[in-house]
Design an enzyme around this catalytic site. Sequence first.
Site, short mmCIF file in Angstrom:
data_model
loop_
_atom_site.label_atom_id
_atom_site.label_comp_id
_atom_site.label_asym_id
_atom_site.label_seq_id
_atom_site.Cartn_x
_atom_site.Cartn_y
_atom_site.Cartn_z
N ASP A 65 0.85 -1.19 0.00
CA ASP A 65 0.00 0.00 0.00
C ASP A 65 0.89 1.24 0.00
OD1 ASP A 65 0.84 -0.17 2.63
OD2 ASP A 65 -1.12 0.16 3.51
N TYR A 67 2.94 4.72 0.81
CA TYR A 67 3.56 5.29 2.01
C TYR A 67 2.50 6.09 2.77
CZ TYR A 67 8.06 4.29 -0.30
OH TYR A 67 9.14 3.69 -0.91
N PHE A 78 6.87 2.34 -4.17
CA PHE A 78 8.28 2.52 -3.79
C PHE A 78 8.83 3.92 -4.12
CE2 PHE A 78 8.03 -2.16 -4.22
CZ PHE A 78 8.42 -2.51 -2.93
N HIS A 183 11.70 -9.06 0.50
CA HIS A 183 11.34 -7.65 0.34
C HIS A 183 12.56 -6.78 0.63
CE1 HIS A 183 9.20 -3.84 1.05
NE2 HIS A 183 8.21 -4.38 0.37
#
Length: 216
Positions: A65, A67, A78, A183
């Site tokens: 989701d 930031y 990102f 991740h």
Amino acid sequence: MEVKIEPSWKQMLEGEFEKEYFVKLAEFVKEEYTKTTVYPPAKFIFRAFWETPFDKVKVVILGQDPYHGEGQANGLCFDVNDEVKLPPSLQNIYKEIQSDLGNNGNIHNWPNQGILLLNSTLTVRANAPASHANQGWETFTDSIIKLLSDKKEGLVFILWGKYAQDKGKVIDDKKHLVIKSAHPSPFSAYSGFFGSKPFSQTNTYLIFNRKEPIRW
């Protein structure tokens, strides 16, 4: 209902916006924006699609989701704007680019090269991660992933972390390259993200399929 999304995506998603789940989702999101602080700014909710039209998609990077800190979310997973301090995950992505390819990365240049920077959930309350989960966004983005898998060939799907990998189970890995690793978050980057070389893997595959490699 009228959704302002890039025309090629709108054509491919014909009918999706009329489904019951999406109508409820739209009502929920609209109400959230009127009563609290929600990220990204409303005009950027579908930015990933405007930046990377359906016909141009070569690579898909899947986030979770947006930031949830002030000024961070800009509609692309990102990514943050230049004036914003780099989040730790993006710092680690740049470290892996340097290790993998020997050059400095710049995520701003990715969408116009055919990289769809797609979050699973496209909105979030300020300072409340996953606050818009299970409201319908996941169903919508599942339909995006399946559409790309079904309608295109020779794509690269980059799935970092278990969440993205579970969401990517609908991808036909006989038609596409699916790259999986830990991740880039500081909590997991040393457990398989660093050294995974997703960027060189992507370019090798694109070149093999006679597509222009990415300038990471």
